[in-house]
Design a protein around this motif. Structure first.
Motif, PDB file in Angstrom:
ATOM      1  N   UNK A 197      -2.137   7.165   3.678  1.00  0.00           N
ATOM      2  CA  UNK A 197      -1.512   5.942   3.164  1.00  0.00           C
ATOM      3  C   UNK A 197      -0.653   5.278   4.227  1.00  0.00           C
ATOM      4  N   UNK A 198       0.180   6.052   4.917  1.00  0.00           N
ATOM      5  CA  UNK A 198       1.041   5.472   5.941  1.00  0.00           C
ATOM      6  C   UNK A 198       0.236   5.026   7.157  1.00  0.00           C
ATOM      7  N   UNK A 199      -0.878   5.703   7.445  1.00  0.00           N
ATOM      8  CA  UNK A 199      -1.731   5.268   8.555  1.00  0.00           C
ATOM      9  C   UNK A 199      -2.360   3.915   8.250  1.00  0.00           C
ATOM     10  N   UNK A 236       0.829  -1.205   0.000  1.00  0.00           N
ATOM     11  CA  UNK A 236       0.000   0.000   0.000  1.00  0.00           C
ATOM     12  C   UNK A 236       0.863   1.256   0.000  1.00  0.00           C
ATOM     13  N   UNK A 237       1.878   1.275   0.856  1.00  0.00           N
ATOM     14  CA  UNK A 237       2.757   2.440   0.911  1.00  0.00           C
ATOM     15  C   UNK A 237       3.523   2.605  -0.394  1.00  0.00           C
ATOM     16  N   UNK A 238       4.023   1.505  -0.937  1.00  0.00           N
ATOM     17  CA  UNK A 238       4.765   1.583  -2.190  1.00  0.00           C
ATOM     18  C   UNK A 238       3.883   2.086  -3.328  1.00  0.00           C
ATOM     19  N   UNK A 279       3.691  -5.045  -5.951  1.00  0.00           N
ATOM     20  CA  UNK A 279       2.865  -4.123  -5.167  1.00  0.00           C
ATOM     21  C   UNK A 279       1.377  -4.254  -5.493  1.00  0.00           C
ATOM     22  N   UNK A 280       0.981  -5.384  -6.021  1.00  0.00           N
ATOM     23  CA  UNK A 280      -0.416  -5.655  -6.328  1.00  0.00           C
ATOM     24  C   UNK A 280      -1.020  -6.482  -5.195  1.00  0.00           C
ATOM     25  N   UNK A 281      -2.114  -6.015  -4.566  1.00  0.00           N
ATOM     26  CA  UNK A 281      -2.700  -6.784  -3.449  1.00  0.00           C
ATOM     27  C   UNK A 281      -3.034  -8.225  -3.814  1.00  0.00           C
ATOM     28  N   UNK A 282      -3.524  -8.453  -5.037  1.00  0.00           N
ATOM     29  CA  UNK A 282      -3.850  -9.828  -5.438  1.00  0.00           C
ATOM     30  C   UNK A 282      -2.589 -10.676  -5.538  1.00  0.00           C
ATOM     31  N   UNK A 290       6.113  -7.843  -1.075  1.00  0.00           N
ATOM     32  CA  UNK A 290       5.525  -6.778  -1.878  1.00  0.00           C
ATOM     33  C   UNK A 290       6.213  -6.651  -3.234  1.00  0.00           C
ATOM     34  N   UNK A 291       7.539  -6.742  -3.243  1.00  0.00           N
ATOM     35  CA  UNK A 291       8.279  -6.643  -4.502  1.00  0.00           C
ATOM     36  C   UNK A 291       7.954  -7.842  -5.389  1.00  0.00           C
TER      37      UNK A 291
END
Length: 423
Positions: A289-291, A112-114, A332-335, A327-328
């Motif tokens: 975003x960071x929260x 999410x942050x990325x 960076x895709x949630x799916x 994440x990498x």
């Protein structure tokens, strides 16, 4: 065409690769990493002394380590040997799913942050803060409710507390970046150390279990932990927790792809200048975003307390840093985070199996795991680099409603607009 132009062209093609092409590239990278790893195992086996009866023979030559056995244990061993017959969900398979569940939340936190163009290296600290807050809050809540009602109330309550405190801790670097222009990499790394030090102080004093020599809180009652479904009570895994993880994947994907907030996050991550020009409130987006990223890290901490340990104890494993790799791997895709978390969970679980089932040194096992992660992650890494180059490096931010600047020396008119000049 110069070398630089060729590199830019390759990166652009990689950045625009379809989902099918990316899957094929990642699969090819995985197979290549296994091949290179097998060669390393054979080379190490030639450099090790063993008896002829202990050696395995390939190409007419004896080797002390068998690469087929190593990778069989690394992958199939982590899944509980599904091809051996008499498979049971208990055992190593539950360990794999346990690791996967925590890595889902850690990976979503970083992803999410990325996506917002923010490098959150502080998921580990946010996880630690959320874990301690969950333990303390659930212990307090356990004095008010018990039994089945206690499980129904305290499990969601613990997740909520972890999310709130992790989110608040994530908001700190968000405010520092948004309103003081502080580098989020530095602030999040330093906040990791602060979280570890403060929680150590609290759990060794105020919240310490007086009956334990370890620095930990009082253990949570059984009814205040995640219920086990299909798995034995000693497996430290719950399908309910994994279900929460799958909901988080779907929820974050919908948030990023189908809401106004998600649009702000995505445009800020791709073209910050264009996002601000189009009306996006950049400071608010950074903080939000960071929260939310910190909240997902805090949920990972809550899962660790209520599913694995049943208490808070110092020395929380580095799931937050593993989330960066996840994440990498997922681009960076949630799916993709779910698939990447499963792969990483298999590797972490299978590493233990290899160490117990073979004579391969643990250092070599660590090299094999790192090699697989590196090979699978590099295509996605270069794809992200290519997207940044093609999206921001090669195109200027439009400030005239999207019409391109006229070429140097031109009159500013277009041949197909009736000779009208730009206003």
């Amino acid at each position: 065409m110069s070398v630089g132009d060729r590199v830019r062209d390759v990166l652009a093609r990689l950045a625009n690769a379809s989902a099918t092409e990316r899957i094929l590239i990642s699969t090819a990278a995985l197979l290549l990493s296994i091949f290179v790893g097998a060669v390393l195992v054979l080379v190490a086996g030639r450099m090790t002394a063993c008896t002829p009866n202990e050696a395995v023979y390939y190409f007419g030559t004896g080797f002390c380590y068998d690469p087929i056995l190593v990778f069989d244990r690394l992958f199939l061993g982590a899944l509980g040997d599904p091809l051996s017959g008499g498979w049971s969900p208990d055992g190593q398979f539950s360990v794999t799913l346990r690791e996967t569940t925590l890595l889902i939340f850690a990976g979503l936190s970083v992803a999410l942050a990325f996506r917002a163009g923010i490098f959150n290296i502080g998921t580990q600290g946010q996880m630690v803060v959320g874990a301690l807050a969950t333990a303390v809050a659930v212990l307090w809540g356990a004095t008010l409710v018990s039994g089945v009602l206690g499980t129904v109330v305290l499990v969601p309550f613990g997740i909520l507390v972890g999310a709130v405190f992790g989110g608040l801790y994530g908001a700190i670097p968000g405010f520092l970046k948004a309103y003081a222009d502080a580098n989020e990499v530095i602030t999040t790394i330093m906040l990791n150390f602060i979280a570890t030090g403060v929680t150590l102080y609290l759990v060794s004093g105020v919240f310490k279990d007086p009956e334990s020599a370890a620095n930990q809180t009082v253990p949570l009652p059984e009814y205040a932990q995640f219920p086990t479904v299909l798995f034995g009570g000693r497996q430290d895994f719950s399908l309910v927790a994994l279900f929460f993880g799958l909901l988080a994947i779907a929820g974050l994907y919908y948030l990023l792809e189908h809401t106004a907030f998600g649009y702000d996050v995505r445009t800020s991550g791709i073209q910050p200048e264009a996002a601000e020009y189009s009306g996006v409130d950049a400071p608010r987006t950074v903080v939000a975003s960071l929260t939310l990223s910190g909240a997902l890290g805090g949920v990972a901490g809550a899962m660790y307390v209520m599913m694995i340990l049943g208490t808070f104890q110092t020395g929380v494993p580095s799931y937050g840093f593993d989330g960066i790799t996840v994440s990498i791997l997922a681009g960076n895709n949630p799916l993709g985070v779910g698939i990447a978390a499963l792969l990483f969970g298999v590797l972490k679980s299978g590493t233990t199996v290899v160490q117990f089932a073979t004579d391969v040194p643990p250092q070599l096992v660590g090299v094999l795991r790192g090699l697989i992660i590196l090979f699978v992650a590099m295509p996605e890494f270069f794809r992200l680099v290519g997207k940044r180059i093609t999206d921001t490096g090669s195109r200027a931010v439009a400030t005239d409603g999207g019409r391109p600047e006229p070429a140097a020396g031109s009159s500013g008119t277009s041949g197909d607009d009736g000779g009208e000049s730009d206003e």
